[in-house]
Design a protein around this motif. Sequence first.
Motif, mmCIF file in Angstrom:
data_model
loop_
_atom_site.group_PDB
_atom_site.id
_atom_site.type_symbol
_atom_site.label_atom_id
_atom_site.label_comp_id
_atom_site.label_asym_id
_atom_site.label_seq_id
_atom_site.Cartn_x
_atom_site.Cartn_y
_atom_site.Cartn_z
ATOM 1 N N ALA A 1 28.080 41.140 39.644
ATOM 2 C CA ALA A 1 28.415 42.518 39.276
ATOM 3 C C ALA A 1 29.304 42.554 38.040
ATOM 4 N N ILE A 2 30.268 41.646 37.991
ATOM 5 C CA ILE A 2 31.152 41.576 36.829
ATOM 6 C C ILE A 2 30.364 41.187 35.581
ATOM 7 N N GLY A 3 29.443 40.229 35.723
ATOM 8 C CA GLY A 3 28.621 39.827 34.590
ATOM 9 C C GLY A 3 27.802 40.982 34.041
ATOM 10 N N LEU A 4 27.270 41.827 34.921
ATOM 11 C CA LEU A 4 26.516 42.993 34.469
ATOM 12 C C LEU A 4 27.426 44.049 33.858
ATOM 13 N N LEU A 5 28.644 44.160 34.368
ATOM 14 C CA LEU A 5 29.589 45.143 33.841
ATOM 15 C C LEU A 5 29.971 44.841 32.395
ATOM 16 N N ARG A 6 29.959 43.564 32.024
ATOM 17 C CA ARG A 6 30.447 43.194 30.694
ATOM 18 C C ARG A 6 29.760 43.970 29.569
ATOM 19 N N GLN A 7 28.494 44.313 29.727
ATOM 20 C CA GLN A 7 27.785 45.044 28.683
ATOM 21 C C GLN A 7 28.391 46.425 28.448
ATOM 22 N N GLN A 8 28.996 46.977 29.491
ATOM 23 C CA GLN A 8 29.550 48.328 29.376
ATOM 24 C C GLN A 8 31.069 48.347 29.152
ATOM 25 N N LEU A 9 31.675 47.196 28.935
ATOM 26 C CA LEU A 9 33.117 47.189 28.684
ATOM 27 C C LEU A 9 33.436 47.885 27.369
ATOM 28 N N ALA A 10 34.529 48.628 27.361
ATOM 29 C CA ALA A 10 34.964 49.313 26.144
ATOM 30 C C ALA A 10 35.502 48.297 25.141
ATOM 31 N N PRO A 11 35.505 48.639 23.853
ATOM 32 C CA PRO A 11 36.069 47.725 22.858
ATOM 33 C C PRO A 11 37.495 47.320 23.223
ATOM 34 N N ILE B 1 29.144 27.643 56.992
ATOM 35 C CA ILE B 1 29.197 28.942 56.321
ATOM 36 C C ILE B 1 30.676 29.278 56.113
ATOM 37 N N PRO B 2 31.118 29.437 54.865
ATOM 38 C CA PRO B 2 32.562 29.642 54.647
ATOM 39 C C PRO B 2 33.025 31.024 55.074
ATOM 40 N N ALA B 3 34.079 31.040 55.843
ATOM 41 C CA ALA B 3 34.662 32.313 56.280
ATOM 42 C C ALA B 3 35.714 32.821 55.308
ATOM 43 N N HIS B 4 36.133 31.964 54.382
ATOM 44 C CA HIS B 4 37.173 32.367 53.436
ATOM 45 C C HIS B 4 36.775 31.938 52.026
ATOM 46 N N ALA B 5 36.957 32.823 51.081
ATOM 47 C CA ALA B 5 36.719 32.515 49.675
ATOM 48 C C ALA B 5 37.667 33.366 48.846
ATOM 49 N N GLU B 6 37.924 32.904 47.630
ATOM 50 C CA GLU B 6 38.949 33.577 46.824
ATOM 51 C C GLU B 6 38.590 33.534 45.347
ATOM 52 N N LEU B 7 38.823 34.621 44.680
ATOM 53 C CA LEU B 7 38.697 34.735 43.230
ATOM 54 C C LEU B 7 40.060 35.049 42.621
ATOM 55 N N ARG B 8 40.258 34.607 41.393
ATOM 56 C CA ARG B 8 41.424 35.051 40.614
ATOM 57 C C ARG B 8 40.912 35.567 39.280
ATOM 58 N N TYR B 9 41.245 36.807 38.981
ATOM 59 C CA TYR B 9 40.734 37.419 37.749
ATOM 60 C C TYR B 9 41.865 38.020 36.915
ATOM 61 N N THR B 10 41.690 37.866 35.602
ATOM 62 C CA THR B 10 42.581 38.483 34.630
ATOM 63 C C THR B 10 41.805 39.555 33.888
ATOM 64 N N MET B 11 42.414 40.711 33.722
ATOM 65 C CA MET B 11 41.806 41.818 32.981
ATOM 66 C C MET B 11 42.713 42.165 31.812
ATOM 67 N N ARG B 12 42.109 42.421 30.662
ATOM 68 C CA ARG B 12 42.881 42.749 29.464
ATOM 69 C C ARG B 12 42.260 43.952 28.760
ATOM 70 N N ALA B 13 43.091 44.658 28.014
ATOM 71 C CA ALA B 13 42.626 45.801 27.229
ATOM 72 C C ALA B 13 43.615 46.057 26.103
ATOM 73 N N LEU B 14 43.172 46.834 25.123
ATOM 74 C CA LEU B 14 44.024 47.096 23.970
ATOM 75 C C LEU B 14 45.278 47.867 24.342
ATOM 76 N N ALA B 15 45.181 48.703 25.370
ATOM 77 C CA ALA B 15 46.315 49.520 25.781
ATOM 78 C C ALA B 15 46.298 49.689 27.291
ATOM 79 N N SER B 16 47.434 50.062 27.835
ATOM 80 C CA SER B 16 47.582 50.144 29.289
ATOM 81 C C SER B 16 46.639 51.161 29.914
ATOM 82 N N GLU B 17 46.396 52.276 29.227
ATOM 83 C CA GLU B 17 45.489 53.295 29.775
ATOM 84 C C GLU B 17 44.080 52.730 29.927
ATOM 85 N N SER B 18 43.622 51.985 28.917
ATOM 86 C CA SER B 18 42.305 51.365 28.988
ATOM 87 C C SER B 18 42.267 50.300 30.077
#
Length: 393
Positions: A202-212, A230-247
């Motif tokens: 889902a994140i990979g598909l979202l990248r096309q629509q990310l704002a500048p 079958i794993p009962a636990h999994a974890e992601l760590r993600y960083t998000m950045r933008a030009l300004a806090s509102e974005s």
Amino acid sequence: MPTAAASSCVSDAVNRRRGDLVELSHSIHAEPELAFAEHRSCAKTQTLVAERGFEITGGVAGLDTAFRAVYGSGPLTVGICAEYDALPGIGHACGHNIIAASAVGTALALAEVADDLGLTVVLLGTPAEESGGGKALMLDAGAFDDIAATVMLHPGPIDIAAARSLALSEVTIRYTGRESHAAVAPYLGINAADAVTVAQVAIGLLRQQLAPGQMVHGIVSDGGQASNVIPAHAELRYTMRALASESLRDLESRMAGCFAAGAVATGCEHVVDEMAPAYAELRPDAWLSAALRAEMVRLGRTPVPEEVEASVPLGSTDMGNVTQVMPGIHPVVGIDAGGASIHQPAFAAAAAGQSADTAVLEGATMLARTVVALAESAEQRDRVLEAQARRPS
């Protein structure tokens, strides 16, 4: 004390301590420590200013490796931020040893003119810039309340007087499902690793629509323990950045949908936790940046042109939170890293090289002379003091 005399005095003070400052930079570099565990580096950063008579308070904001060191009692209080945390696996690949040593040099130099210029000099030991937001935590706890303006520098491959940065937030996403044997009864399991996969698609598909200016990057920090369970636990760590806090807030909302998609598709539960305070974008003070630029040029450096400063790609820093509240600067001082940039092993090696040592000394001189210029300009001095008086208490 006339301007020329004060500027010369701080330059001479840095030059007199050149051996001590370079030794401090190398010592911190040789023993890299991670966020909130920079005990040796924190102590080393205090040593020279303690000998000079600075009054030191440790454990600021409840952080073991944060401190304030104060000298003078003038009405204009200026902060100098020292960072000293390293990166996992690659040590001081962001050159925070240079930041700490140059900050100490700036503080020592300004102590020489504090009484004449009506200054109170505050050296702030700020932990966990790489991950944890030490400055943001200290700001919220009131450690900057008495400060009118704050300065620091950061090493990099080029010189940038009015450096910008991106707003940033970091999150951990934990998925919880149900274990089962992957061959005997997979239908009884709820696969948390599959939730991670769906979220990342889902994140990979979202990248096309990310704002500048928006960007996302992350890792799988837990994907299961055995291939036949079958794993009962999994974890992601993600960083998000933008030009300004509102974005950034908009990006966070859209990413939340991607994280939820993994849970909905697999039947897992999921929790999203902030890893640290969000980092605001840098807002460099125009006058201080211009004064710092003049110092760069005076020393023979070639800062990038003003008209392209905003387009130079940079990371993020909790100094952005400070500059949202008060006048401040976070210039980049170039070192020769053989074409490497920050967060690369070659930059870590260069951070203890000859050009890094020059950056420590010239950086301290530039910052100190910029503060002298501020203190001796009645108009600018009044501006920052009036802005401080208007800040919410």
